[in-house]
Design a protein around this motif. Structure first.
Motif, short mmCIF file in Angstrom:
data_model
loop_
_atom_site.label_atom_id
_atom_site.label_comp_id
_atom_site.label_asym_id
_atom_site.label_seq_id
_atom_site.Cartn_x
_atom_site.Cartn_y
_atom_site.Cartn_z
N UNK A 1 0.83 -1.20 0.00
CA UNK A 1 0.00 0.00 0.00
C UNK A 1 0.86 1.25 0.00
N UNK A 2 1.94 1.25 0.81
CA UNK A 2 2.83 2.41 0.83
C UNK A 2 3.51 2.60 -0.53
N UNK A 3 4.00 1.50 -1.10
CA UNK A 3 4.68 1.59 -2.39
C UNK A 3 3.73 2.03 -3.49
N UNK A 4 2.51 1.51 -3.47
CA UNK A 4 1.52 1.90 -4.48
C UNK A 4 1.17 3.37 -4.33
N UNK A 5 1.00 3.82 -3.11
CA UNK A 5 0.69 5.23 -2.87
C UNK A 5 1.82 6.13 -3.35
N UNK A 6 3.06 5.71 -3.10
CA UNK A 6 4.21 6.49 -3.55
C UNK A 6 4.29 6.53 -5.07
N UNK A 7 3.99 5.40 -5.72
CA UNK A 7 4.04 5.35 -7.18
C UNK A 7 2.97 6.24 -7.80
N UNK A 8 1.79 6.26 -7.19
CA UNK A 8 0.71 7.11 -7.69
C UNK A 8 1.09 8.58 -7.54
N UNK A 9 1.68 8.92 -6.39
CA UNK A 9 2.11 10.30 -6.17
C UNK A 9 3.20 10.70 -7.15
N UNK A 10 4.13 9.77 -7.43
CA UNK A 10 5.21 10.07 -8.37
C UNK A 10 4.69 10.31 -9.78
N UNK A 11 3.55 9.73 -10.09
CA UNK A 11 2.94 9.92 -11.40
C UNK A 11 2.02 11.15 -11.42
N UNK A 12 2.05 11.92 -10.34
CA UNK A 12 1.23 13.14 -10.23
C UNK A 12 -0.26 12.84 -10.33
#
Length: 204
Positions: A1-12
């Motif tokens: 969940x943390x990694x997915x959230x970070x990836x979504x944020x990185x994709x703006x």
């Protein structure tokens, strides 16, 4: 969940991340204020609650009064499970429960509070009632449950622990599934496979 959230944020992108849990993760659900996660689930649920609270994301919970009813028919009144007026009224401190859906949802809220998730909102990601295949599974009961559910969650009344708000809720499921195991698992749909409604929906 943390990694997915970070990836979504990185994709703006702005997409909430969550996970769905069963009521079986709770070791205690009665009375609702005593709701608590099982010892084995507490450490993980505390981590999940911390992430969700910090990000203001909801927790998805599958709430099935049907299984509570058939699992303990002597103590769980059918009317209470179907949102109908009956003999069961549960008093829990200052809160009064007239239906099992609210009681189960608030038990999950109580369990969240105990692991640091007091500010986490619950979205009911699955609920429903089977129309055939087992005890109390009938077209009449399924229609009663779903129609009463829709009226209740859209009323703005909320639950006794979270009054005054709509309860975002998803009904399981759109269609009956004939390739599942025989019994109730085949009969949760709002429609048969030919698109014919299993029962009439009053709130559409």
């Amino acid at each position: 969940m943390r990694n997915l959230d970070a990836a979504i944020a990185a994709a703006n992108l702005s997409i909430p991340v969550s996970t769905a849990v069963s009521m079986q993760t709770l070791s205690t659900s009665y009375p609702p204020s005593a709701g608590a996660f099982a010892e084995g689930a507490k450490p993980l649920m505390a981590e999940i609650a911390e992430l969700l609270a910090r990000k203001k994301y909801p927790l998805l919970v599958n709430v099935y009064p049907y299984f509570a009813r058939v699992g303990d028919p002597l103590n769980v009144e059918l009317d209470y499970a179907l949102f109908r007026e009956g003999e069961t009224v549960v008093h829990d401190g200052r809160n009064t429960y007239l239906n099992l859906f609210d009681a189960m949802t608030d038990a999950a809220y109580a369990a969240l509070e105990k692991v640091g998730g007091a500010d986490v909102e619950i979205v009911v990601s699955e609920t429903g009632w089977p129309s055939d295949g087992g005890r109390d599974a009938s077209i009449e009961n399924a229609g009663t449950y779903v129609n009463n559910l829709m009226g209740h969650v859209s009323s703005g009344k909320g639950t006794p622990m979270r009054p005054g708000k709509d309860i975002q809720t998803y009904i399981f499921s759109m269609f009956n599934e004939n390739q599942k195991a025989e019994g109730v698992e085949q009969h949760w749909g709002l429609h048969y496979s030919n698109l014919t409604p299993v029962y009439q929906l009053d709130h559409l």
